[in-house]
Scaffold this motif. Structure first.
Motif, short mmCIF file in Angstrom:
data_model
loop_
_atom_site.label_atom_id
_atom_site.label_comp_id
_atom_site.label_asym_id
_atom_site.label_seq_id
_atom_site.Cartn_x
_atom_site.Cartn_y
_atom_site.Cartn_z
N LYS B 128 0.83 -1.21 0.00
CA LYS B 128 0.00 0.00 0.00
C LYS B 128 0.86 1.26 0.00
N GLN B 129 1.86 1.28 0.87
CA GLN B 129 2.67 2.48 1.05
C GLN B 129 3.42 2.84 -0.24
N LEU B 132 0.39 1.80 -3.86
CA LEU B 132 -1.00 2.24 -3.99
C LEU B 132 -1.24 3.64 -3.46
N ASN B 133 -0.51 4.05 -2.44
CA ASN B 133 -0.81 5.32 -1.79
C ASN B 133 0.12 6.44 -2.26
N GLN B 134 0.77 6.25 -3.41
CA GLN B 134 1.67 7.26 -3.97
C GLN B 134 1.19 7.62 -5.36
#
Lengths: 426, 412
Positions: B128-129, B132-134
């Protein structure tokens, strides 16, 4: 003989650390030069440090713009020529700026030093900041800013600085996109002339330094490198914002960035060393309590850490992590729990001994090699410390007790004093 | 010149020793010849998940990190498409602790359910880090399957999707360990103020008793030669349009690899490079642009990626890139420019040889692709490249039939 693998080999603790000290030479124009002659490769790092960080700026982004644009043209060389020559001779010319200091660093093979030193001299004495380069810089930086604003970790870093130090001081001011458009060539030139000169400069040289290199440094930076008078500096007010808890809601976030911390003293405070040890226990290494609990036991995050921030006019303690949005509140509770344990319980001797051994090992590595030594020296010079700063640091690591650490936690890690920021969802 | 000695234990463990008497720090690097290309297409991300499990306790030592930190050491690891690499540093007088720790986890892991459960969660958070979250974080999740149709390079080391990590079973973990984590599939490098005789003795003592495994056959699905342009356009919540172009190149140990590397340097290394100067500074079409090689052992990719200035059309920006590629295909690179990229490689080498952990890692990586002595001889492969070779290779590589293009556009 059968090998018993459950018994660890004998080990020794790091007791004495030999630090190769720099020799100091004051040039004719009073510029202090520190030389660290070490290492086996024929290469050199030459860093010119100026007290020209963002705390000196009257407008947002000024210190950063000036530092970034140094390589974009001088009276002698165009931006293209600087890039061509640097690359041709396999050198690296880097600019760097933080809240307090700015620097220009040249990395070069010794055999090419004479070819690239004129560039370094030119950028610090006669940069011209062409309008076209400023425009390109503003355009590209605005684009970078927009991408950065999409990252929860970047937003958290910027907003938390604002909570800690307030928006009226450059330490805390959160840059807006319009600030880029307000940069003018006049203000850039003015800042450059005020802060980039011999009276505001320290030189740190590291690597293979023979009389040849010494002569180069003396002739390039002891002559025709003038002292100008810097303006009287009036420190601005540092005032934390009133928001102790803040949520910056991001509907699309799959992870939330968490920051928990407080304003604190800087490196000049007598409790700084002790807090370094306490911080390491809590979140300063892979085996720290925060990592052990929140990553290695709960699996809430890829990483969590804590640190001390030291600047000339302020300091802070902070915890930083990114966690899945669905476990955000649980992670925050666990963080507070770990902090309360520092206030309420004594750190077991075995754990503390491990942390002390680890910190000594890391320090040994951090003073190994000419470039590492140069970085450590720079951190001393920024605060006008001598090498005895390291002796005190080592002494604290070795002697601090669980009782003293609990006292520090009670004094400085009170829950009411902590600020909390979440960017994402919780 | 980096001096080193090589020897091999009876169980097949290769050992390399580099002596540097000037440092109080010793470095140990262990490379396992296993990466995400070795994975089952239905169980991707496994090599990397396994790397995490290597820190979850071994057969005789409940925790890897704690004893290392206790003796003043630090460590980390990474997984790539090809390898899984573990490295640590410690004060030189505590070197044996490193041998003890590394040999025990090569012997056997503890295989606790708790460790598997926690590291599954940690790796999912990492997914995620980083992916997905960038903004633009998921680029390689799309680019790899576009560029590779058969070869396992079609998925990233983190895995194709989160469910593959969620579904990892203890049984898979054990099989993977048995197959790949063996002395005859590893290279051990020790660098620092050490004596070869001592390293021989310590290697025999700690690693010697570990049984070898059956030799792993490295046979991967061959990637067929691409015969037509591939294009993908996506719209996402990002602030800027971006272009990614990947071209197939040769494998890491081919002579042409070094030519491709110089081509990428001519295009984008340093502020004097062609793409930066023409497309960022002169034409102001991109705010950033870069060209680089993926560096894989099997045939890899030359990647060109850039973020567009707002208002510039993606077609116009792409044609500007192609114009630059056309130049390197039709005009011989000047002597001056060729010397420039060669000089930069020479100096980068010198700077990378300043620290023993770096040297240890490089020796292991070179040994894994055939010969540790490449650390000394590779520079000549670069220096001997001619202007004509650059032109020839550029023509082979920069063919749109050999290219996958991703337009990653801003939804807004």
């Amino acid at each position: 003989m059968i090998l018993n693998r459950s018994i660890p080999p004998e080990f020794k603790t790091v007791d004495k650390i030999e630090i190769i000290k720099a020799s100091k030479i004051t040039l004719d124009n009073n510029v202090n030069t520190y030389e660290i002659n070490a290492g086996s490769q024929d290469l050199i790092k030459l860093e010119l440090v100026f007290a020209a960080g963002s705390r000196f700026q009257e407008k947002p982004l000024l210190a950063y713009a000036v530092n970034s644009l140094l390589l974009e043209g001088t009276a002698e060389y165009t931006s293209e020529q600087i890039a061509d020559l640097t690359d041709y001779y396999g050198a690296f010319l880097q600019t760097d700026v933080d809240k307090d200091f700015a620097s220009v660093t040249l990395y070069s093979l010794n055999k090419h030093l004479a070819k690239v030193l004129p560039l370094l001299k030119s950028v610090v004495t006669e940069a011209v900041f062409p309008m076209q380069e400023i425009e390109t810089f503003i355009q590209n930086e605005k684009q970078r800013f927009l991408v950065d604003e999409k990252k929860v970790s970047s937003i958290a870093r910027k907003q938390f600085n604002e909570m800690l130090f307030g928006s009226s001081h450059p330490y805390g001011y959160n840059v807006k996109i319009n600030d880029f458009d307000n940069l003018s060539r006049e203000s850039i030139l003015e800042f450059y002339n005020q802060f980039y000169h011999a009276g505001n400069c320290t030189i740190i040289a590291a690597g293979k330094i023979s009389p040849v290199e010494q002569n180069f440094i003396t002739s390039y930076f002891g002559n025709n490198f003038q002292i100008k008078s810097s303006p009287n500096y009036l420190p601005k007010t540092i005032q934390s914002t009133n928001e102790n808890k803040k949520l910056v809601f991001r509907d699309d976030a799959v992870q939330s960035a968490i920051r928990i911390g407080r304003p604190l003293f800087n490196k000049t405070h007598p409790d700084y060393f002790g807090m370094q040890v306490l911080n390491t226990v809590l979140g300063g290494y892979f085996g720290s309590r925060l990592m052990a609990n929140i990553r290695e036991d709960k699996g809430y995050t890829y990483g969590i850490g804590s640190g001390l921030l030291s600047m000339k006019e302020a300091g802070a303690f902070f915890i930083s992590t990114e966690v899945g949005v669905e476990v955000c509140n649980d992670a925050i509770n666990e963080i507070y729990l770990e902090i309360s344990r520092l206030r309420e319980e004594l750190i077991p001797d075995e754990e503390l001994q491990l942390v002390k051994n680890f910190m000594m090992g890391v320090f040994l590595k951090n003073v190994d090699g000419p470039f590492a030594l140069a970085d450590r020296l720079k951190s001393l010079l920024e605060y006008d410390f001598g090498y005895d700063f390291f002796d005190k640091y080592i002494l604290t690591i070795k002697s601090i007790t669980p009782v003293q650490l609990r006292e520090l936690a009670i004094k400085y890690l009170n829950e009411d004093d902590l600020m909390e920021l979440v960017v994402g969802k919780k | 010149m980096i001096k080193f000695e090589r020897f091999e234990l009876e169980n097949g463990l290769k050992v390399i020793v580099h002596q540097d008497k000037s440092t109080p720090i010793a470095a140990i690097n262990i490379l396992y010849n296993v990466g995400s290309r070795d994975e089952n297409p239905e169980k991707t991300g496994f090599a990397h998940l396994f790397e995490h499990l290597m820190f979850g306790g071994s057969i005789n030592i409940p925790n890897y990190d704690e004893p290392l930190q206790r003796v003043g050491g630090e460590n980390n690891a990474f997984t790539s498409n090809d390898i899984t690499n573990y490295y640590l540093t410690l004060p030189k007088f505590n070197l044996e602790t490193g041998f003890w720790l590394e040999s025990d986890r090569m012997l056997s892991l503890a295989f606790t359910e708790k460790s598997l459960e926690v590291q599954r969660s940690v790796v999912i958070e990492e997914f995620k880090q980083r992916y997905l979250n960038q903004p633009y974080g998921d680029v390689w999740l799309m680019l790899r399957p576009l560029a590779y149709k058969n070869h396992p390079y079609q998925w990233p080391t983190i895995g194709k999707e989160i469910s593959h990590i969620e579904n990892a079973k203890m049984e898979d973990v054990k099989d993977f360990f048995k197959k790949y984590y063996a002395p005859n599939n590893a290279i051990l490098v020790v660098a620092g103020d050490v004596e070869v005789a001592d390293i021989k003795r310590l290697s025999e003592k700690w690693f010697g008793p570990i049984p070898k495994a059956e030799k792993v056959k490295k046979e991967f699905q061959k990637e067929p030669i691409q015969s037509e342009p591939r294009r993908l356009t996506v719209e996402k919540d990002v602030p800027l349009d971006a272009i990614y172009k990947t071209y197939h190149i040769c494998g890491r140990s081919e002579k042409e690899y070094y030519v491709a590397d110089l081509i990428s340097d001519i295009l984008s290394r340093g502020d004097s490079s062609r793409l930066y100067r023409e497309l960022v500074k002169n034409k102001k079409m991109f705010s950033e642009i870069s060209a680089y090689l993926t560096g894989d052992i099997d045939p890899g990719l030359l990647v060109i990626s850039g973020k567009l200035i707002k208002g510039i059309s993606v077609e116009l920006a792409e044609s500007a890139i192609l114009q630059e590629l056309e130049k390197i295909k039709t005009e011989l690179v000047s002597e001056n420019e060729l010397n420039k990229v060669k000089n930069k490689i020479e100096s980068s080498n010198a700077f990378s040889e300043m620290s023993v952990p770096n040297i240890a890692m490089n020796l292991a990586i070179f040994e894994n692709i055939g010969d540790a002595n490449l650390i000394n001889t590779e520079i000549d492969l670069y220096l001997n490249i001619s202007d004509q070779e650059i032109k020839t290779q550029a023509n082979l590589i920069f063919n749109e039939n050999n290219c996958s293009t991703l337009f990653y556009l801003s939804k807004n």
